[in-house]
Design a protein around this motif. Sequence first.
Motif, short mmCIF file in Angstrom:
data_model
loop_
_atom_site.label_atom_id
_atom_site.label_comp_id
_atom_site.label_asym_id
_atom_site.label_seq_id
_atom_site.Cartn_x
_atom_site.Cartn_y
_atom_site.Cartn_z
N ILE A 1 33.89 -28.00 35.06
CA ILE A 1 32.89 -28.13 33.94
C ILE A 1 31.87 -29.14 34.53
N ILE A 2 31.65 -29.83 35.30
CA ILE A 2 30.73 -30.56 35.64
C ILE A 2 29.47 -29.71 36.20
N ALA A 3 29.73 -28.54 36.72
CA ALA A 3 29.00 -27.63 37.03
C ALA A 3 28.36 -26.78 35.76
N CYS A 4 29.21 -26.42 34.78
CA CYS A 4 28.70 -26.07 33.51
C CYS A 4 27.45 -27.10 32.97
N LEU A 5 28.19 -28.41 32.74
CA LEU A 5 27.15 -29.24 32.18
C LEU A 5 25.88 -29.42 32.90
N ALA A 6 25.97 -29.06 34.31
CA ALA A 6 24.55 -29.25 34.94
C ALA A 6 23.74 -28.09 34.68
N ILE A 7 24.14 -27.05 34.49
CA ILE A 7 23.33 -25.94 34.05
C ILE A 7 22.92 -25.98 32.57
N ALA A 8 23.71 -26.67 31.67
CA ALA A 8 23.07 -26.75 30.31
C ALA A 8 22.19 -27.94 30.36
N VAL A 9 22.11 -28.86 31.26
CA VAL A 9 21.08 -29.84 31.44
C VAL A 9 19.67 -29.25 31.78
N ILE A 10 19.76 -28.23 33.10
CA ILE A 10 18.51 -27.39 33.63
C ILE A 10 17.92 -26.71 32.36
N TYR A 11 18.90 -26.05 31.60
CA TYR A 11 18.02 -25.37 30.38
C TYR A 11 17.38 -26.22 29.41
N LEU A 12 17.99 -27.51 29.40
CA LEU A 12 17.39 -28.48 28.31
C LEU A 12 16.12 -29.07 28.96
N VAL A 13 16.07 -29.07 30.08
CA VAL A 13 15.09 -29.71 30.75
C VAL A 13 13.83 -28.78 30.78
N ILE A 14 14.19 -27.42 31.00
CA ILE A 14 13.15 -26.31 30.91
C ILE A 14 12.51 -26.42 29.62
N VAL A 15 13.19 -26.32 28.40
CA VAL A 15 12.72 -26.26 27.25
C VAL A 15 11.73 -27.84 26.92
N ALA A 16 12.46 -28.83 27.27
CA ALA A 16 11.55 -29.90 27.07
C ALA A 16 10.57 -30.18 27.87
N ARG A 17 10.68 -29.60 29.03
CA ARG A 17 9.31 -29.54 30.03
C ARG A 17 8.04 -28.99 29.31
N VAL A 18 8.24 -27.52 28.74
CA VAL A 18 7.34 -26.80 28.09
C VAL A 18 6.77 -27.59 27.15
N LEU A 19 7.68 -28.04 25.87
CA LEU A 19 7.38 -28.63 24.85
C LEU A 19 6.26 -29.84 24.90
#
Length: 399
Positions: free
Chosen positions: A295-313
């Motif tokens: 589950i830690i890996a799943c959370l890390a993947i979710a964070v990467i998606y969030l970082v990409i969205v936040a970075r662009v915005l």
Amino acid sequence: MSVMGQIKDRTANRLGRSDRSAVGRWFWEIDRILLFFVTVLIAIGLIAVAAASPAAGQRYSGGSVSFTPLHYFYRQLVWIVLALPVMIGVSMLPRAKARRLCLIGAAFFTFLLFLVPIIGAEVNGARRWIGMGFTQFQPSEFLKPLYIVSIAWLLSLKNQDASLPIVPLTGIITALIALLLMQQPNFGETIIFVAAWVMLLTLSGAPLRFLVFLGVAGLVGIVLAYFFYPVATIRIDAFLFSGAEHDTYQTDSALRTLTAGGLFGAGPGAGMRKFQLPEPHTDYIFSVIGEEFGIIACLAIAVIYLVIVARVLIRLLHEEDQFVVLAAAGLVTQFGLQALINMAVNVQLAPSKGMTLPFISYGGSSMVALSIGMGLLLAFTRRNPYLHRSPYVVRWSGR
């Protein structure tokens, strides 16, 4: 000076800030942090497909001897080799040229949507693909980023002439695409297109009353779809009402697989529940990651998606071109929403949609189309590093 020293000096000179070649300008203007996180997602996806490939091969090989355990891994590797140059090439386009190509591409793939019911191939009860020799492709996957850029351009025209009927025009285009997608049927992609349109309307400054009206109309549309659209009825019933009369096998299996590995996973290749999982290499690859890497890996993947969205915005906060703001925000929202829906389905927070996890799920159409979309996003977020450092610097030529 040694030979290695000379090579290092030449490389530094070629990629130095004074390098005005196409590659040199691209290297310093591109959002390298965004590109890094996308590359990380692709690498994670390749590992995940390798983990899911034996289970997918067992399910779809039909007993074929030539079907190796890493069949889908090798195919995904080929698609990545093809998709990465596409992403880099698109990211090097000037903004004006990227916009023109998107308009042409959107018209072309919308035309292909009309052809899908006629010449499309049926897979798992849905007709979404068009056969092309040794492979098939899904027009709606390619249309998503092109549609968003085209709608962003149309909405940006309101600044030039407020009397133009832009909003009704974009609404008609979106409704037409939604009808074509629901005919396939493809309810998940329909939600993505409509949500992207509403988001673009919001960013373009649509009146609040109109947005409230759209919200009410959307709720009414979901209710009507439940009663008159069988695909929506089945999916919503299975999500809301568990029982013998409702088939929840896919989502139940996904959640059991995801949680089977605990926090840190059973280890690469050690997962067993994935062999009972439907579509382990595409729709439910997130669950395979949970079983084998935790589950830690799943959370890390979710964070990467969030970082990409936040970075662009965050990067768009300093952008003055409304078209660029709309296009880039629309592209990253579509990207993030697709990831969110896939992960929500895997943890039973949303009904099954048949939607891939961006850059991680197996699929040629998905990989190439996402690379086009990310290439456009990188092209629209490029910045001249000297733009705000000197009053004598000319505006970036990509505009």
